[in-house]
Motif scaffolding. Structure first.
Motif, PDB file in Angstrom:
ATOM      1  N   UNK A  72      12.620   3.938   2.295  1.00  0.00           N
ATOM      2  CA  UNK A  72      13.434   2.576   2.290  1.00  0.00           C
ATOM      3  C   UNK A  72      12.497   1.941   1.740  1.00  0.00           C
ATOM      4  N   UNK A  73      13.801   0.646   0.485  1.00  0.00           N
ATOM      5  CA  UNK A  73      13.300  -0.648   0.239  1.00  0.00           C
ATOM      6  C   UNK A  73      12.585   0.283  -1.144  1.00  0.00           C
ATOM      7  N   UNK A  74      12.669   1.846  -1.710  1.00  0.00           N
ATOM      8  CA  UNK A  74      11.622   2.023  -2.720  1.00  0.00           C
ATOM      9  C   UNK A  74      12.408   3.430  -2.032  1.00  0.00           C
ATOM     10  N   UNK A  75      12.402   4.241  -4.210  1.00  0.00           N
ATOM     11  CA  UNK A  75      12.981   5.021  -3.924  1.00  0.00           C
ATOM     12  C   UNK A  75      12.616   6.265  -3.914  1.00  0.00           C
ATOM     13  N   UNK A  76      13.057   7.487  -4.200  1.00  0.00           N
ATOM     14  CA  UNK A  76      12.197   8.716  -3.677  1.00  0.00           C
ATOM     15  C   UNK A  76      11.774   9.388  -4.350  1.00  0.00           C
ATOM     16  N   UNK A  77      11.467   8.697  -6.220  1.00  0.00           N
ATOM     17  CA  UNK A  77      10.497   8.913  -6.386  1.00  0.00           C
ATOM     18  C   UNK A  77       9.232   8.453  -6.250  1.00  0.00           C
ATOM     19  N   UNK A  78       9.203   6.983  -5.981  1.00  0.00           N
ATOM     20  CA  UNK A  78       8.234   5.969  -5.212  1.00  0.00           C
ATOM     21  C   UNK A  78       7.710   6.360  -4.202  1.00  0.00           C
ATOM     22  N   UNK A  79       8.449   7.048  -3.278  1.00  0.00           N
ATOM     23  CA  UNK A  79       7.910   7.486  -2.073  1.00  0.00           C
ATOM     24  C   UNK A  79       7.038   9.055  -2.253  1.00  0.00           C
ATOM     25  N   UNK A  80       7.255   9.998  -3.664  1.00  0.00           N
ATOM     26  CA  UNK A  80       6.891  10.824  -4.109  1.00  0.00           C
ATOM     27  C   UNK A  80       5.923  10.671  -4.606  1.00  0.00           C
ATOM     28  N   UNK A  81       5.512   9.969  -5.836  1.00  0.00           N
ATOM     29  CA  UNK A  81       4.330   9.329  -6.264  1.00  0.00           C
ATOM     30  C   UNK A  81       3.472   8.619  -5.515  1.00  0.00           C
ATOM     31  N   UNK A  82       3.448   8.296  -4.899  1.00  0.00           N
ATOM     32  CA  UNK A  82       2.545   7.997  -3.412  1.00  0.00           C
ATOM     33  C   UNK A  82       2.058   8.439  -2.733  1.00  0.00           C
ATOM     34  N   UNK A  83       2.819  10.015  -2.094  1.00  0.00           N
ATOM     35  CA  UNK A  83       2.398  10.291  -1.617  1.00  0.00           C
ATOM     36  C   UNK A  83       1.632  11.726  -2.767  1.00  0.00           C
ATOM     37  N   UNK A  84       2.048  12.331  -3.325  1.00  0.00           N
ATOM     38  CA  UNK A  84       1.003  12.864  -4.847  1.00  0.00           C
ATOM     39  C   UNK A  84      -0.170  11.586  -5.087  1.00  0.00           C
ATOM     40  N   UNK A  85      -0.126  10.729  -5.756  1.00  0.00           N
ATOM     41  CA  UNK A  85      -0.601  10.263  -5.360  1.00  0.00           C
ATOM     42  C   UNK A  85      -2.287  10.139  -5.044  1.00  0.00           C
ATOM     43  N   UNK A  86      -2.566  10.440  -3.052  1.00  0.00           N
ATOM     44  CA  UNK A  86      -2.950   9.250  -2.038  1.00  0.00           C
ATOM     45  C   UNK A  86      -3.048  11.570  -1.788  1.00  0.00           C
ATOM     46  N   UNK A  87      -2.078  12.003  -1.978  1.00  0.00           N
ATOM     47  CA  UNK A  87      -2.285  13.006  -1.011  1.00  0.00           C
ATOM     48  C   UNK A  87      -2.533  13.145   0.241  1.00  0.00           C
ATOM     49  N   UNK A  88      -1.175  12.549   1.010  1.00  0.00           N
ATOM     50  CA  UNK A  88      -1.051  12.291   2.159  1.00  0.00           C
ATOM     51  C   UNK A  88       0.396  11.804   1.942  1.00  0.00           C
ATOM     52  N   UNK A  89       1.737  12.481   2.363  1.00  0.00           N
ATOM     53  CA  UNK A  89       2.476  12.124   3.005  1.00  0.00           C
ATOM     54  C   UNK A  89       2.302  10.171   3.060  1.00  0.00           C
ATOM     55  N   UNK A  90       2.641   9.386   2.526  1.00  0.00           N
ATOM     56  CA  UNK A  90       2.333   8.512   2.843  1.00  0.00           C
ATOM     57  C   UNK A  90       3.891   7.507   3.516  1.00  0.00           C
ATOM     58  N   UNK A  91       3.292   6.317   3.896  1.00  0.00           N
ATOM     59  CA  UNK A  91       4.761   5.492   4.872  1.00  0.00           C
ATOM     60  C   UNK A  91       4.178   4.107   4.689  1.00  0.00           C
ATOM     61  N   UNK A  92       5.363   3.621   4.604  1.00  0.00           N
ATOM     62  CA  UNK A  92       5.427   2.052   4.608  1.00  0.00           C
ATOM     63  C   UNK A  92       5.764   0.757   5.551  1.00  0.00           C
ATOM     64  N   UNK A  93       5.411  -0.009   6.185  1.00  0.00           N
ATOM     65  CA  UNK A  93       5.674  -0.605   7.032  1.00  0.00           C
ATOM     66  C   UNK A  93       7.603  -0.833   7.417  1.00  0.00           C
ATOM     67  N   UNK A  94       8.541  -1.301   6.215  1.00  0.00           N
ATOM     68  CA  UNK A  94       9.363  -0.972   6.173  1.00  0.00           C
ATOM     69  C   UNK A  94      10.673   0.624   6.242  1.00  0.00           C
ATOM     70  N   UNK A  95       9.901   1.619   6.295  1.00  0.00           N
ATOM     71  CA  UNK A  95      10.022   3.056   7.010  1.00  0.00           C
ATOM     72  C   UNK A  95       9.332   3.190   8.380  1.00  0.00           C
ATOM     73  N   UNK A  96       8.878   2.996   8.803  1.00  0.00           N
ATOM     74  CA  UNK A  96       8.483   3.041  10.310  1.00  0.00           C
ATOM     75  C   UNK A  96       9.416   2.436  11.085  1.00  0.00           C
ATOM     76  N   UNK A  97       9.905   3.392  12.339  1.00  0.00           N
ATOM     77  CA  UNK A  97      10.834   3.378  13.412  1.00  0.00           C
ATOM     78  C   UNK A  97       8.897   2.580  14.625  1.00  0.00           C
ATOM     79  N   UNK A  98       9.281   1.305  14.173  1.00  0.00           N
ATOM     80  CA  UNK A  98       8.272   0.458  15.198  1.00  0.00           C
ATOM     81  C   UNK A  98       8.105   1.068  16.808  1.00  0.00           C
TER      82      UNK A  98
END
Length: 107
Positions: free
Chosen positions: A36-62
């Motif tokens: 959400x508010x980013x591409x799949x490629x950005x989600x993938x890159x951040x996950x690979x960079x940090x080593x964990x599936x990484x989610x941002x506030x726009x993606x949370x079911x609060x």
């Protein structure tokens, strides 16, 4: 674990309609919808960079996810999901892949 050949998270996600809903692996409630508010490629890159599936506030079911004072992230069912590891972009939910599922409790 997310990039093991028998798991291959990104290959599975690339086939899904976006955003993909990630569910609590114990009680089946929706936790995150990504990307959400980013591409799949950005989600993938951040996950690979940090080593964990990484989610941002726009993606949370609060209403279903809580950050505890110690930084642990849990679902409203009490499932330990991972940790909040903020970076220069803000809150970052870093999750253990075994805590999220691709299907709801109804499936």
């Amino acid at each position: 674990t997310f990039n093991r050949t028998d798991v291959n998270l990104f290959e599975a996600l690339e086939k899904q309609e976006k955003p993909v809903t990630f569910y609590d692996s114990v009680c089946g409630i929706p936790l995150f919808r990504a990307p959400m508010n980013r591409s799949f490629e950005e989600f993938k890159a951040e996950t690979l960079e940090h080593g964990w599936p990484s989610f941002r506030p726009a993606e949370v079911v609060a209403q279903n996810v809580k950050i505890l004072d110690n930084g642990y992230v849990i679902s409203k069912c009490g499932t330990h999901l991972g940790s909040n590891l903020p970076d220069e972009k803000g809150t970052r939910y870093c999750l253990d892949l075994s805590c999220v599922a691709g299907n709801s409790e109804a499936e």
